[in-house]
Write a protein that holds these residues in place. Sequence first.
Motif, PDB file in Angstrom:
ATOM      1  N   ARG A  46      44.936  33.364  58.543  1.00 46.14           N
ATOM      2  CA  ARG A  46      44.179  34.620  58.493  1.00 46.14           C
ATOM      3  C   ARG A  46      44.261  35.237  57.106  1.00 46.14           C
ATOM      4  O   ARG A  46      43.253  35.717  56.567  1.00 46.14           O
ATOM      5  CB  ARG A  46      44.710  35.595  59.545  1.00 46.14           C
ATOM      6  N   ARG A  47      45.437  35.229  56.521  1.00 44.73           N
ATOM      7  CA  ARG A  47      45.593  35.768  55.166  1.00 44.73           C
ATOM      8  C   ARG A  47      44.804  34.952  54.156  1.00 44.73           C
ATOM      9  O   ARG A  47      44.206  35.495  53.218  1.00 44.73           O
ATOM     10  CB  ARG A  47      47.072  35.798  54.804  1.00 44.73           C
ATOM     11  N   VAL A  57      40.174  34.227  50.546  1.00 46.75           N
ATOM     12  CA  VAL A  57      38.955  33.505  50.148  1.00 46.75           C
ATOM     13  C   VAL A  57      37.755  34.440  50.182  1.00 46.75           C
ATOM     14  O   VAL A  57      36.889  34.398  49.294  1.00 46.75           O
ATOM     15  CB  VAL A  57      38.739  32.284  51.066  1.00 46.75           C
ATOM     16  N   ALA A  58      37.686  35.316  51.185  1.00 43.19           N
ATOM     17  CA  ALA A  58      36.580  36.271  51.251  1.00 43.19           C
ATOM     18  C   ALA A  58      36.599  37.204  50.042  1.00 43.19           C
ATOM     19  O   ALA A  58      35.545  37.527  49.471  1.00 43.19           O
ATOM     20  CB  ALA A  58      36.655  37.078  52.545  1.00 43.19           C
ATOM     21  N   ALA A  59      37.786  37.640  49.639  1.00 44.83           N
ATOM     22  CA  ALA A  59      37.893  38.494  48.450  1.00 44.83           C
ATOM     23  C   ALA A  59      37.478  37.735  47.202  1.00 44.83           C
ATOM     24  O   ALA A  59      36.795  38.283  46.323  1.00 44.83           O
ATOM     25  CB  ALA A  59      39.322  39.005  48.304  1.00 44.83           C
ATOM     26  N   GLN A  60      37.857  36.478  47.111  1.00 41.60           N
ATOM     27  CA  GLN A  60      37.469  35.645  45.968  1.00 41.60           C
ATOM     28  C   GLN A  60      35.959  35.455  45.928  1.00 41.60           C
ATOM     29  O   GLN A  60      35.337  35.474  44.857  1.00 41.60           O
ATOM     30  CB  GLN A  60      38.177  34.286  46.067  1.00 41.60           C
ATOM     31  N   LEU A  70      32.296  28.802  58.772  1.00 46.29           N
ATOM     32  CA  LEU A  70      32.338  30.186  58.314  1.00 46.29           C
ATOM     33  C   LEU A  70      31.616  31.121  59.270  1.00 46.29           C
ATOM     34  O   LEU A  70      31.972  32.292  59.381  1.00 46.29           O
ATOM     35  CB  LEU A  70      31.716  30.298  56.917  1.00 46.29           C
ATOM     36  N   VAL A  71      30.609  30.627  59.965  1.00 46.26           N
ATOM     37  CA  VAL A  71      29.818  31.495  60.836  1.00 46.26           C
ATOM     38  C   VAL A  71      29.630  30.924  62.235  1.00 46.26           C
ATOM     39  O   VAL A  71      28.946  31.539  63.049  1.00 46.26           O
ATOM     40  CB  VAL A  71      28.423  31.758  60.223  1.00 46.26           C
ATOM     41  N   ASP A  72      30.212  29.787  62.531  1.00 44.82           N
ATOM     42  CA  ASP A  72      29.922  29.086  63.777  1.00 44.82           C
ATOM     43  C   ASP A  72      31.075  29.217  64.767  1.00 44.82           C
ATOM     44  O   ASP A  72      32.121  28.586  64.602  1.00 44.82           O
ATOM     45  CB  ASP A  72      29.659  27.605  63.471  1.00 44.82           C
TER      46      ASP A  72
END
Length: 243
Positions: A28-29, A34-37, A214-216
């Motif tokens: 989770r971290r 990765v989302a922040a990057q 990522l979205v599935d």
Amino acid sequence: MQHLAFPNESPDYREARIALLDAEIALRRQIEAVAAQRRALPPGGAVPEDYAFERIGAYQRPETVKLSELFGDHPSVILQSFMFGAERDTPCPGCTHMLDAIDGSARHIGQRAPLYIVAKSPIARLEAWAKERRWPHLHFLSDVEGRYSADYFGDTRRLGAAKRAERGMGEGEDWDETIFNVFCKDGDAIRHHWASEMAYAPEDPGQHHRSGDLVDPLWGLLDMTPEGRGNFFPSLSYEGERR
């Protein structure tokens, strides 16, 4: 940290579950990192043209719309390339099952960023398929001229020789592909921000259809079971499917 205890679980199970929970928290971290990057990427390339699409407009009439007109009042827009070109009798089952799930989220995402589904089929055909699949919240665009799909890898026409060899593609062999692309306003310009390039990356050994993770939610749900996702791939229809 206090842990849960489920009925009749063994000490060995609890020990293994705590170790797995630690790994899940670390994952989770990593997802958040990765989302922040991704959010912190420097400005991408300016789009080479204001691409034209066709959509269903007022009074159910087809109309031309430019990429610059898709943003509305938002700074970003998301386009997903749908593998349903005019040469296909039916769309890709993988894309279709993913859109089955995304349709529910699409009613909410537009509050932050517009989402459009792009394919190289006539807009009437796309809308008919959406009606058949009961996708009331997805907005479709027909890439009438195909230039957007070529430039942003909604098909394989612009792949280089090395990438073609990596994918085992024969000479002159091309097809449409699924990929998400995000575009952002930058003053009067439109810039590319991010694409789901993992869809074009080689799979690691033992992986199966993970490019859309990522979205599935389908793969994530199956990964909760001891059987995992295995070699399962969704169909366009199922016997006994509830309507």
